[in-house]
Enzyme design. Structure first.
Site, short mmCIF file in Angstrom:
data_model
loop_
_atom_site.label_atom_id
_atom_site.label_comp_id
_atom_site.label_asym_id
_atom_site.label_seq_id
_atom_site.Cartn_x
_atom_site.Cartn_y
_atom_site.Cartn_z
N HIS A 186 -3.26 7.01 3.29
CA HIS A 186 -3.71 5.73 2.75
C HIS A 186 -5.02 5.33 3.42
O HIS A 186 -5.17 5.43 4.63
CB HIS A 186 -2.63 4.67 3.01
CG HIS A 186 -3.08 3.29 2.71
ND1 HIS A 186 -3.72 2.96 1.54
CD2 HIS A 186 -2.99 2.13 3.43
CE1 HIS A 186 -4.02 1.67 1.55
NE2 HIS A 186 -3.59 1.16 2.67
N ASN A 221 -10.14 -0.29 0.61
CA ASN A 221 -8.69 -0.15 0.57
C ASN A 221 -8.20 -0.56 -0.82
O ASN A 221 -8.31 -1.73 -1.19
CB ASN A 221 -8.09 -1.04 1.66
CG ASN A 221 -6.57 -1.03 1.67
OD1 ASN A 221 -5.93 -0.51 0.75
ND2 ASN A 221 -5.99 -1.62 2.70
N CYS A 243 0.82 -1.22 0.00
CA CYS A 243 0.00 0.00 0.00
C CYS A 243 0.85 1.26 0.00
O CYS A 243 0.33 2.35 -0.25
CB CYS A 243 -0.94 0.01 1.20
SG CYS A 243 -1.97 -1.44 1.27
O1 UT7 Z 1 -3.60 -1.42 3.69
C1 UT7 Z 1 -2.98 -2.53 4.22
C2 UT7 Z 1 -2.98 -2.54 5.65
N1 UT7 Z 1 -4.16 -3.19 6.21
C3 UT7 Z 1 -4.74 -2.66 7.26
O2 UT7 Z 1 -4.42 -1.57 7.66
C4 UT7 Z 1 -5.76 -3.44 8.01
C5 UT7 Z 1 -5.63 -3.14 9.48
N2 UT7 Z 1 -6.56 -3.90 10.25
C6 UT7 Z 1 -7.88 -3.64 10.29
O3 UT7 Z 1 -8.35 -2.75 9.60
C7 UT7 Z 1 -8.75 -4.44 11.23
O4 UT7 Z 1 -7.93 -5.26 12.04
C8 UT7 Z 1 -9.78 -5.34 10.47
C9 UT7 Z 1 -10.85 -4.47 9.83
C10 UT7 Z 1 -9.09 -6.18 9.44
C11 UT7 Z 1 -10.47 -6.25 11.46
O5 UT7 Z 1 -11.10 -5.48 12.48
P1 UT7 Z 1 -10.89 -5.90 14.01
O6 UT7 Z 1 -11.68 -4.95 14.81
O7 UT7 Z 1 -9.41 -5.97 14.25
O8 UT7 Z 1 -11.57 -7.31 14.05
P2 UT7 Z 1 -10.95 -8.71 14.51
O9 UT7 Z 1 -10.03 -9.24 13.49
O10 UT7 Z 1 -10.46 -8.57 15.93
O11 UT7 Z 1 -12.22 -9.61 14.55
C12 UT7 Z 1 -13.28 -9.38 15.51
C13 UT7 Z 1 -14.39 -10.34 15.22
C14 UT7 Z 1 -13.94 -11.78 15.08
O12 UT7 Z 1 -14.94 -12.61 15.64
P3 UT7 Z 1 -14.78 -13.22 17.14
O13 UT7 Z 1 -13.51 -14.02 17.10
O14 UT7 Z 1 -14.66 -12.02 18.04
O15 UT7 Z 1 -16.00 -14.00 17.34
C15 UT7 Z 1 -13.91 -11.99 13.59
O16 UT7 Z 1 -14.13 -13.36 13.24
O17 UT7 Z 1 -15.01 -9.98 13.98
C16 UT7 Z 1 -15.09 -11.15 13.16
N3 UT7 Z 1 -15.04 -10.73 11.77
C17 UT7 Z 1 -16.13 -10.40 11.07
N4 UT7 Z 1 -17.43 -10.39 11.41
C18 UT7 Z 1 -18.30 -9.99 10.46
C19 UT7 Z 1 -13.95 -10.56 10.98
N5 UT7 Z 1 -14.32 -10.13 9.75
C20 UT7 Z 1 -15.67 -10.04 9.79
C21 UT7 Z 1 -16.63 -9.65 8.85
N6 UT7 Z 1 -17.93 -9.63 9.22
N7 UT7 Z 1 -16.30 -9.25 7.60
#
Ligand code: UT7
Length: 330
Positions: free
Chosen positions: A256, A286, A115
């Site tokens: 970004h 993104n 990115c």
């Molecule tokens: O440009 C490249 C760089 N990339 C980034 O900057 C990405 C940086 N990271 C993020 O933006 C965030 O970490 C994410 C958006 C990817 C994820 O958000 P989060 O608040 O960190 O969620 P998480 O991974 O901690 O997941 C929380 C929960 C999980 O369920 P449990 O284990 O708590 O039951 C996931 O399974 O959310 C669940 N989950 C979803 N639920 C509904 C993950 N993806 C989804 C989804 N819909 N699409």
């Protein structure tokens, strides 16, 4: 030898027509519009059409910036495309764009910095022009991430989108410095936060690598999130210092677009006032190396930029890499 002053001359972009909304994604994976909006700020993203590849998006963005600036393809002597989703392993997207433009005088190369790719491409072009080696560069960020995603993995497929943006960098004939700074950094110790394992020399494509899902984008979202604000804030500070300006002199910050929560944290930590930071993640998701020039293009089209405005661009991404630059809109 005194450095040649460099300026940014124009912006162009291309957004593929097909729109994929959060409600569309609700039909594909176990997710909700509410989860995606609250956790990421994304409402919809654009997808390349069947048969459309990164060089098609890059070419369209290039055509727009050439048309807007009146620069002719033969006046470009360097084309650099930032992408991690090129049409093929090789040749570069830049060569494919050069051919379609008929930019016969141009050297052409791709850079892969995830990115942060557009910042890397920008920095390379700036350095080559400042040193007098090149005169006018087409700098593109173009990504077709929809082709790299596991569409059954809700953790990644909701985040990304396709698109391209392009600027012209050139030796400033009036002698006025337009690009005031560009700063890059990387920490390869964090390479496994974001990666695409299949198809390279480590894991050449076999039936097994396909079955193992190695040809999909992999990300440790939480660990990446933790890095994001710190590296972008430090990159901004370095770029501002190198430029000899302070944040309150900046008219527009174009970060970004990875996650609205990251953007809000960055704004809060740095004290960026509302309205001074470009936010387009809701409409595009993104788009990796394309996100900064696409956002810059939208803000330009919406009339937020006037001649002389100071712009701060900043990004982070796979590698881990980061970068920031300050330039004057001309
Ligand atoms: O440009 C490249 C760089 N990339 C980034 O900057 C990405 C940086 N990271 C993020 O933006 C965030 O970490 C994410 C958006 C990817 C994820 O958000 P989060 O608040 O960190 O969620 P998480 O991974 O901690 O997941 C929380 C929960 C999980 O369920 P449990 O284990 O708590 O039951 C996931 O399974 O959310 C669940 N989950 C979803 N639920 C509904 C993950 N993806 C989804 C989804 N819909 N699409």
């Amino acid at each position: 030898m005194a450095a040649v002053p460099v300026r940014v001359r124009g912006i162009g972009a291309y957004v593929p027509k097909r729109v994929l909304t959060n409600h569309d994604l609700e039909q594909m994976v176990d997710t909700t519009d509410e989860w995606i909006v609250t956790r990421t700020g994304i409402k919809e993203r654009h997808m390349a059409a069947d048969g459309e590849a990164a060089s098609d998006l890059a070419y369209a963005a290039a055509c727009q910036v050439l048309e807007r600036t009146g620069v002719r393809p033969e006046e470009i002597d360097f084309i650099v495309v930032a992408t991690v989703t090129g049409d093929m392993q090789f040749p570069s997207v830049a060569c494919l764009v050069q051919n379609r433009l008929g930019a016969k005088a141009a050297a052409a190369v791709d850079v892969a910095a995830g990115c942060t790719g557009f910042l890397y491409a920008f920095h390379l072009a700036r350095g080559l022009i400042a040193s007098g080696v090149q005169k006018r560069a087409l700098v593109v960020g173009a990504e077709c991430l929809s082709r790299m995603l596991d569409w059954s993995d809700r953790a990644t497929c909701v985040l990304l989108g396709d698109g391209a943006g392009a600027v012209i960098l050139e030796a400033a004939e009036d002698g006025v410095e337009g690009v005031l700074s560009s700063h890059l950094g990387s920490d390869g110790g964090l390479w496994d936060l974001l990666y695409f394992p299949g198809g390279g020399s480590r894991n050449p494509t076999t039936h097994e690598t396909v079955d193992q899902g190695l040809h999909f984008f992999k990300m440790n979202g939480q660990a990446t999130f933790k890095q994001a604000c710190g590296v972008m804030e430090r990159a901004c500070q370095q770029a501002l210092e190198e430029a000899g300006v302070t944040l309150d002199q900046i008219d527009l910050v174009v970060p970004h677009q990875a996650n609205l929560r990251i953007l809000n944290q960055l704004a809060e930590r740095m004290g960026i006032p509302e309205g001074k930071m470009a936010v387009t993640i809701d409409r595009y998701g993104n788009t990796s190396a394309a996100s900064v020039p696409m956002a810059l293009n939208d803000y330009y089209q919406e009339g937020h930029l006037k001649s002389g405005d100071l712009v701060l661009i900043v990004s982070f991404g796979a590698g881990l890499t980061w970068g920031a630059a300050v330039f004057r809109w001309s």
